[in-house]
Motif scaffolding. Structure first.
Motif, PDB file in Angstrom:
ATOM      1  N   ASP A   1       0.860  -1.184   0.000  1.00  0.00           N
ATOM      2  CA  ASP A   1       0.000   0.000   0.000  1.00  0.00           C
ATOM      3  C   ASP A   1       0.898   1.236   0.000  1.00  0.00           C
ATOM      4  O   ASP A   1       1.579   1.505   0.995  1.00  0.00           O
ATOM      5  N   PRO A   2       0.914   1.997  -1.110  1.00  0.00           N
ATOM      6  CA  PRO A   2       1.810   3.154  -1.185  1.00  0.00           C
ATOM      7  C   PRO A   2       1.410   4.304  -0.266  1.00  0.00           C
ATOM      8  O   PRO A   2       2.244   5.136   0.082  1.00  0.00           O
ATOM      9  N   VAL A   3       0.157   4.360   0.145  1.00  0.00           N
ATOM     10  CA  VAL A   3      -0.291   5.423   1.045  1.00  0.00           C
ATOM     11  C   VAL A   3       0.206   5.148   2.463  1.00  0.00           C
ATOM     12  O   VAL A   3       0.818   6.001   3.105  1.00  0.00           O
ATOM     13  N   ASP A   4      -0.069   3.940   2.963  1.00  0.00           N
ATOM     14  CA  ASP A   4       0.376   3.570   4.311  1.00  0.00           C
ATOM     15  C   ASP A   4       1.848   3.177   4.354  1.00  0.00           C
ATOM     16  O   ASP A   4       2.419   3.048   5.437  1.00  0.00           O
ATOM     17  N   ARG A   5       2.436   2.929   3.179  1.00  0.00           N
ATOM     18  CA  ARG A   5       3.841   2.510   3.073  1.00  0.00           C
ATOM     19  C   ARG A   5       4.102   1.224   3.846  1.00  0.00           C
ATOM     20  O   ARG A   5       5.042   1.117   4.620  1.00  0.00           O
ATOM     21  N   GLU A   6       3.185   0.254   3.643  1.00  0.00           N
ATOM     22  CA  GLU A   6       3.354  -1.042   4.284  1.00  0.00           C
ATOM     23  C   GLU A   6       2.703  -2.124   3.442  1.00  0.00           C
ATOM     24  O   GLU A   6       1.889  -1.850   2.564  1.00  0.00           O
ATOM     25  N   ILE A   7       3.085  -3.354   3.730  1.00  0.00           N
ATOM     26  CA  ILE A   7       2.550  -4.506   3.012  1.00  0.00           C
ATOM     27  C   ILE A   7       1.281  -4.965   3.716  1.00  0.00           C
ATOM     28  O   ILE A   7       1.282  -5.208   4.916  1.00  0.00           O
ATOM     29  N   LYS A   8       0.207  -5.074   2.974  1.00  0.00           N
ATOM     30  CA  LYS A   8      -1.085  -5.491   3.520  1.00  0.00           C
ATOM     31  C   LYS A   8      -1.298  -6.982   3.284  1.00  0.00           C
ATOM     32  O   LYS A   8      -0.843  -7.540   2.284  1.00  0.00           O
ATOM     33  N   LEU A   9      -1.998  -7.613   4.202  1.00  0.00           N
ATOM     34  CA  LEU A   9      -2.381  -9.016   4.092  1.00  0.00           C
ATOM     35  C   LEU A   9      -3.858  -9.111   4.430  1.00  0.00           C
ATOM     36  O   LEU A   9      -4.276  -8.692   5.506  1.00  0.00           O
ATOM     37  N   LYS A  10      -4.657  -9.643   3.508  1.00  0.00           N
ATOM     38  CA  LYS A  10      -6.096  -9.768   3.718  1.00  0.00           C
ATOM     39  C   LYS A  10      -6.583 -11.109   3.212  1.00  0.00           C
ATOM     40  O   LYS A  10      -6.067 -11.653   2.247  1.00  0.00           O
ATOM     41  N   ALA A  11      -7.619 -11.597   3.859  1.00  0.00           N
ATOM     42  CA  ALA A  11      -8.297 -12.802   3.396  1.00  0.00           C
ATOM     43  C   ALA A  11      -9.207 -12.436   2.234  1.00  0.00           C
ATOM     44  O   ALA A  11      -9.791 -11.351   2.212  1.00  0.00           O
ATOM     45  N   ILE A  12      -9.312 -13.326   1.283  1.00  0.00           N
ATOM     46  CA  ILE A  12     -10.230 -13.141   0.158  1.00  0.00           C
ATOM     47  C   ILE A  12     -11.510 -13.861   0.539  1.00  0.00           C
ATOM     48  O   ILE A  12     -11.512 -15.073   0.710  1.00  0.00           O
ATOM     49  N   SER A  13     -12.576 -13.119   0.716  1.00  0.00           N
ATOM     50  CA  SER A  13     -13.807 -13.755   1.156  1.00  0.00           C
ATOM     51  C   SER A  13     -15.015 -13.007   0.644  1.00  0.00           C
ATOM     52  O   SER A  13     -15.052 -11.782   0.655  1.00  0.00           O
ATOM     53  N   ASN A  14     -16.014 -13.749   0.199  1.00  0.00           N
ATOM     54  CA  ASN A  14     -17.270 -13.109  -0.169  1.00  0.00           C
ATOM     55  C   ASN A  14     -18.178 -12.976   1.055  1.00  0.00           C
ATOM     56  O   ASN A  14     -19.274 -12.481   0.963  1.00  0.00           O
ATOM     57  N   TRP A  15     -17.702 -13.436   2.216  1.00  0.00           N
ATOM     58  CA  TRP A  15     -18.487 -13.295   3.433  1.00  0.00           C
ATOM     59  C   TRP A  15     -18.352 -11.907   4.032  1.00  0.00           C
ATOM     60  O   TRP A  15     -19.129 -11.495   4.864  1.00  0.00           O
ATOM     61  N   VAL A  16     -17.324 -11.184   3.619  1.00  0.00           N
ATOM     62  CA  VAL A  16     -17.113  -9.831   4.118  1.00  0.00           C
ATOM     63  C   VAL A  16     -17.523  -8.890   3.008  1.00  0.00           C
ATOM     64  O   VAL A  16     -16.818  -8.738   2.028  1.00  0.00           O
ATOM     65  N   ALA A  17     -18.681  -8.301   3.153  1.00  0.00           N
ATOM     66  CA  ALA A  17     -19.189  -7.431   2.107  1.00  0.00           C
ATOM     67  C   ALA A  17     -18.770  -5.996   2.351  1.00  0.00           C
ATOM     68  O   ALA A  17     -18.762  -5.516   3.477  1.00  0.00           O
ATOM     69  N   SER A  18     -18.401  -5.323   1.277  1.00  0.00           N
ATOM     70  CA  SER A  18     -18.132  -3.899   1.398  1.00  0.00           C
ATOM     71  C   SER A  18     -19.475  -3.178   1.356  1.00  0.00           C
ATOM     72  O   SER A  18     -20.485  -3.720   0.917  1.00  0.00           O
ATOM     73  N   SER A  19     -19.488  -1.967   1.819  1.00  0.00           N
ATOM     74  CA  SER A  19     -20.747  -1.221   1.834  1.00  0.00           C
ATOM     75  C   SER A  19     -20.508   0.183   1.317  1.00  0.00           C
ATOM     76  O   SER A  19     -19.377   0.657   1.261  1.00  0.00           O
TER      77      SER A  19
END
Length: 121
Positions: free
Chosen positions: A86-104
């Motif tokens: 992430d160039p804004v936070d200047r760090e490496i992000k790690l996230k799970a890929i899931s359709n159970w977590v919906a964006s809103s």
């Protein structure tokens, strides 16, 4: 040990995981290729792994030369995880890929008119 090798010998890092947390295994792989620890938010990674893979542990031995990208992908893919810088936070992000977590998304109005604001998970 350099004194036990001859000129021209191939030397590589051997990494063993014996019941390692996914986040700490990924961290170790990145650190082994000189990624600065300052851009690895391990507390965030541990939290993400705890949410999606609370009992999953990695056991294995990397004993042959392998590109670090491939080694990381071999951990990310089966656990449905994604990693990026992430160039804004200047760090490496790690996230799970899931359709159970919906964006809103939400729509709000202020004096300047309607604004569409997106919230991510």
């Amino acid at each position: 040990r350099t004194d036990s090798h001859s000129a021209g010998d191939s030397v590589f890092i051997c990494i063993e995981f014996d019941g390692a947390n996914i986040a700490t295994a990924l961290q170790e792989l990145l650190l082994s290729v000189d990624v600065p620890s300052s851009i690895i938010p391990i507390a965030d990674w541990l939290s993400e792994v705890a949410a999606w893979h609370p009992t999953d542990l990695i056991t294995g031995l990397y004993d042959e030369p392998m590109d670090s990208d491939l080694a990381i992908i071999r951990i990310l893919e089966p656990y449905l995880m994604q990693m990026w810088f992430d160039p804004v936070d200047r760090e490496i992000k790690l996230k799970a890929i899931s359709n159970w977590v919906a964006s809103s998304s939400t729509v709000s109005e202020d004096d300047a008119g309607a604004q569409l604001k997106f919230q991510s998970w």
